[in-house]
Design a protein around this motif. Structure first.
Motif, PDB file in Angstrom:
ATOM      1  N   ALA A  27      -7.758  14.869   0.271  1.00  0.00           N
ATOM      2  CA  ALA A  27      -8.916  14.578  -0.615  1.00  0.00           C
ATOM      3  C   ALA A  27      -9.267  13.686  -1.568  1.00  0.00           C
ATOM      4  O   ALA A  27     -10.317  13.920  -1.946  1.00  0.00           O
ATOM      5  CB  ALA A  27      -9.107  15.685  -1.766  1.00  0.00           C
ATOM      6  N   THR A  28      -8.467  13.101  -1.763  1.00  0.00           N
ATOM      7  CA  THR A  28      -8.770  12.015  -2.691  1.00  0.00           C
ATOM      8  C   THR A  28      -7.771  10.531  -2.998  1.00  0.00           C
ATOM      9  O   THR A  28      -7.530  10.606  -1.904  1.00  0.00           O
ATOM     10  CB  THR A  28      -8.271  11.984  -4.683  1.00  0.00           C
ATOM     11  N   ALA A  29      -8.832   9.544  -2.959  1.00  0.00           N
ATOM     12  CA  ALA A  29      -7.517   8.431  -2.926  1.00  0.00           C
ATOM     13  C   ALA A  29      -6.769   8.091  -3.648  1.00  0.00           C
ATOM     14  O   ALA A  29      -5.630   7.659  -3.090  1.00  0.00           O
ATOM     15  CB  ALA A  29      -8.387   7.000  -3.904  1.00  0.00           C
ATOM     16  N   THR A  83      -8.969   4.613 -11.242  1.00  0.00           N
ATOM     17  CA  THR A  83     -10.010   4.734 -11.397  1.00  0.00           C
ATOM     18  C   THR A  83     -11.401   5.293 -10.568  1.00  0.00           C
ATOM     19  O   THR A  83     -11.085   4.601  -9.086  1.00  0.00           O
ATOM     20  CB  THR A  83     -10.748   3.587 -11.789  1.00  0.00           C
ATOM     21  N   GLY A  84     -13.024   6.403 -11.060  1.00  0.00           N
ATOM     22  CA  GLY A  84     -12.932   6.857  -9.747  1.00  0.00           C
ATOM     23  C   GLY A  84     -11.890   7.333  -7.692  1.00  0.00           C
ATOM     24  O   GLY A  84     -10.854   8.280  -8.650  1.00  0.00           O
ATOM     25  N   GLY A  85     -12.505   7.391  -6.921  1.00  0.00           N
ATOM     26  CA  GLY A  85     -11.890   8.320  -5.957  1.00  0.00           C
ATOM     27  C   GLY A  85     -11.608   9.149  -6.028  1.00  0.00           C
ATOM     28  O   GLY A  85     -10.929  10.046  -5.579  1.00  0.00           O
ATOM     29  N   GLU A 114      -7.165  -0.505  -4.000  1.00  0.00           N
ATOM     30  CA  GLU A 114      -8.530  -0.225  -3.693  1.00  0.00           C
ATOM     31  C   GLU A 114      -8.134   0.495  -2.621  1.00  0.00           C
ATOM     32  O   GLU A 114      -8.035   0.138  -1.429  1.00  0.00           O
ATOM     33  CB  GLU A 114      -9.274  -1.614  -3.650  1.00  0.00           C
ATOM     34  N   PHE A 115      -9.367   1.560  -2.327  1.00  0.00           N
ATOM     35  CA  PHE A 115      -9.585   3.174  -1.274  1.00  0.00           C
ATOM     36  C   PHE A 115     -11.221   2.920  -1.524  1.00  0.00           C
ATOM     37  O   PHE A 115     -11.673   2.844  -1.987  1.00  0.00           O
ATOM     38  CB  PHE A 115      -8.966   4.193  -2.273  1.00  0.00           C
ATOM     39  N   ARG A 116     -11.485   3.079   0.245  1.00  0.00           N
ATOM     40  CA  ARG A 116     -12.772   3.280  -0.058  1.00  0.00           C
ATOM     41  C   ARG A 116     -12.926   4.322   1.281  1.00  0.00           C
ATOM     42  O   ARG A 116     -12.552   4.789   1.843  1.00  0.00           O
ATOM     43  CB  ARG A 116     -13.523   1.490   1.011  1.00  0.00           C
ATOM     44  N   TRP A 122     -10.934   8.583   3.683  1.00  0.00           N
ATOM     45  CA  TRP A 122     -10.410   7.722   2.715  1.00  0.00           C
ATOM     46  C   TRP A 122      -9.923   6.936   3.124  1.00  0.00           C
ATOM     47  O   TRP A 122      -8.679   7.131   3.966  1.00  0.00           O
ATOM     48  CB  TRP A 122      -9.582   8.747   1.494  1.00  0.00           C
ATOM     49  N   TYR A 123      -9.773   5.478   3.161  1.00  0.00           N
ATOM     50  CA  TYR A 123      -8.944   4.924   3.573  1.00  0.00           C
ATOM     51  C   TYR A 123      -8.768   3.794   2.540  1.00  0.00           C
ATOM     52  O   TYR A 123      -8.832   3.305   1.478  1.00  0.00           O
ATOM     53  CB  TYR A 123      -9.540   3.752   4.794  1.00  0.00           C
ATOM     54  N   TYR A 124      -7.188   2.760   2.393  1.00  0.00           N
ATOM     55  CA  TYR A 124      -6.542   1.738   1.791  1.00  0.00           C
ATOM     56  C   TYR A 124      -7.666   0.711   2.621  1.00  0.00           C
ATOM     57  O   TYR A 124      -7.917   0.156   3.834  1.00  0.00           O
ATOM     58  CB  TYR A 124      -4.994   1.541   1.793  1.00  0.00           C
ATOM     59  N   SER A 125      -8.177  -0.519   1.471  1.00  0.00           N
ATOM     60  CA  SER A 125      -8.826  -0.876   1.632  1.00  0.00           C
ATOM     61  C   SER A 125      -8.428  -2.228   1.185  1.00  0.00           C
ATOM     62  O   SER A 125      -8.455  -3.656   2.300  1.00  0.00           O
ATOM     63  CB  SER A 125     -10.630  -0.948   1.758  1.00  0.00           C
TER      64      SER A 125
END
Length: 162
Positions: A27-29, A83-85, A114-116, A122-125
């Motif tokens: 559901a979240t980063a 932060t965000g996510g 960093e996640f996008r 959600w994916y780890y970038s």
């Protein structure tokens, strides 16, 4: 109870297990970060590749990942900051410290991940290592001809400064 390796305090089946098995997306980063740590700890390494952002998969080395996971004893995950996510965001960062032991030596992997979000998931970038800051010695400098601070009575250059 089967505690989740991500240190959330929840049971594995109520925390990272369903995300790792692909039963539902994170559901979240932060939830994705926790599942990636748990995947390392439980050697569920396929999740590490499928949770990588499609743009980041070209340099993924599954065999190197497997060697690292197999040789490490995963000890603890600490989430330092996010932060965000969130559920309504498209990008976010998670600063974390993953503690592990390898060949009897304790290590701490400190990173800002960093996640996008891509197509609703959600994916780890990418990630950047956090390095310790430089420490400055603010005390007075000892000159080569000053008395040695160890108390020997010799000049610093002939004692501890040699």
């Amino acid at each position: 109870m089967n505690p989740c390796p991500c240190n959330s305090g929840q049971d594995y089946e109520a925390c990272c297990g369903p995300v790792i098995r692909g039963e539902h997306p994170a559901a979240t980063a932060e939830a994705l970060m926790r599942s990636r740590y748990s995947a390392f700890a439980r050697k569920e390494l396929d999740h590490l590749e499928t949770s990588l952002h499609p743009d980041s998969r070209t340099d993924h080395d599954p065999e190197a990942t497997r060697r690292w996971a197999d040789k490490a004893e995963w000890l603890k995950l600490e989430i330092v900051d996010t932060t965000g996510g969130g559920p309504d965001d498209d990008e976010g960062t998670v600063e974390f410290i993953a503690s592990y032991r390898q060949k009897g030596v304790a290590h701490a992997h400190h990173e800002v991940g960093e996640f996008r979000r891509h197509k609703g998931r959600w994916y780890y970038s990418d990630g950047k290592m956090v390095t310790p800051g430089t420490q400055r010695n603010e005390g007075p400098r000892i000159g080569r001809n000053d008395p040695c601070p160890c108390g020997s009575g010799k000049k610093y250059k002939k004692c501890c400064g040699a």
